[in-house]
Design an enzyme around this catalytic site. Sequence first.
Site, PDB file in Angstrom:
ATOM      1  CG  ASP A  37      38.615  41.048  53.317  1.00  0.00           C
ATOM      2  OD1 ASP A  37      39.076  41.991  52.634  1.00  0.00           O
ATOM      3  OD2 ASP A  37      37.551  40.468  53.046  1.00  0.00           O
ATOM      4  CG  LEU A  85      34.297  32.775  50.577  1.00  0.00           C
ATOM      5  CD1 LEU A  85      33.978  32.919  52.048  1.00  0.00           C
ATOM      6  CD2 LEU A  85      33.054  32.918  49.745  1.00  0.00           C
ATOM      7  CD  GLU A  88      40.916  42.209  43.012  1.00  0.00           C
ATOM      8  OE1 GLU A  88      39.929  42.874  42.658  1.00  0.00           O
ATOM      9  OE2 GLU A  88      41.702  42.602  43.887  1.00  0.00           O
ATOM     10  CB  THR A 134      32.400  32.163  39.517  1.00  0.00           C
ATOM     11  OG1 THR A 134      31.337  32.705  38.740  1.00  0.00           O
ATOM     12  CG2 THR A 134      33.643  32.079  38.626  1.00  0.00           C
ATOM     13  CG  ASP A 135      27.624  30.675  37.163  1.00  0.00           C
ATOM     14  OD1 ASP A 135      28.294  31.692  37.437  1.00  0.00           O
ATOM     15  OD2 ASP A 135      26.448  30.748  36.768  1.00  0.00           O
ATOM     16  CD  GLU A 136      30.797  35.558  35.523  1.00  0.00           C
ATOM     17  OE1 GLU A 136      31.557  36.015  34.642  1.00  0.00           O
ATOM     18  OE2 GLU A 136      30.237  36.255  36.375  1.00  0.00           O
ATOM     19  CE1 TYR A 159      35.748  36.324  39.377  1.00  0.00           C
ATOM     20  CE2 TYR A 159      33.881  36.144  37.899  1.00  0.00           C
ATOM     21  CZ  TYR A 159      34.464  35.910  39.120  1.00  0.00           C
ATOM     22  OH  TYR A 159      33.759  35.242  40.092  1.00  0.00           O
ATOM     23  CB  SER A 160      35.361  33.589  33.700  1.00  0.00           C
ATOM     24  OG  SER A 160      35.682  33.998  32.400  1.00  0.00           O
ATOM     25  CB  SER A 162      41.793  34.874  37.161  1.00  0.00           C
ATOM     26  OG  SER A 162      40.588  35.418  37.653  1.00  0.00           O
ATOM     27  CE  LYS A 163      36.923  32.409  41.707  1.00  0.00           C
ATOM     28  NZ  LYS A 163      37.385  32.496  43.119  1.00  0.00           N
TER      29      LYS A 163
END
Length: 198
Positions: A37, A85, A88, A134-136, A159-160, A162-163
């Site tokens: 981390d 996990l 950002e 993520t679900d985003e 964010y979404s 990048s995921k």
Amino acid sequence: MRNFNSILVTGGAGFIGSHVVRRLLRNRPDARIVNLDALTYAGNLENLRDVEENPNYAFVNGDIQDKDLIAQLFSEHGFEAVVHLADESHVDRSIENPMAFLETNILGTATLLNAAKNAWAEAEGDRCFYHISTDEVYGSLGAEGLFTEDTPYDPRSPYSSSKASSDHLVRAWHHTYGLPVVISNCSNNYGASQFPDK
């Protein structure tokens, strides 16, 4: 995580990660759990004070983009599984500073995938790269509706996006290199040690 004897957890000092680390130590008492981390704004070692003396647990303060560190950890510990996990993960922060999200969530994931691919190229036995997303990545819902694993991707923020990119990288490493992967797209999580801005 089945019968894996050496597991790397990235982002293990965060809200979800600290619960994962604790659960692995409880359910796999003979396994070596290494928590990597960077201790950015959401990482907090206080989340793991109750397990820090466990002989099967080790904390490493480092960045998932550091390819030399990642390669060294794979070499030293012989990881059989990765629970990824580290990311950002706050939409408002991604709007203020999108590049940090691209660097960590995309380049960091690619660094981990490549390290696993290289380390496991000649490995015998089961391996697993478990990527928590993520679900985003599926977009936004109104007052009603739901997402399924077949919902087309439709990210709406840095964010979404990048995921979603990291999800595609994980699938690409699976299809191109045969890396054994699992992806989960979780929604809102609640519980102890949650970061206040969530």
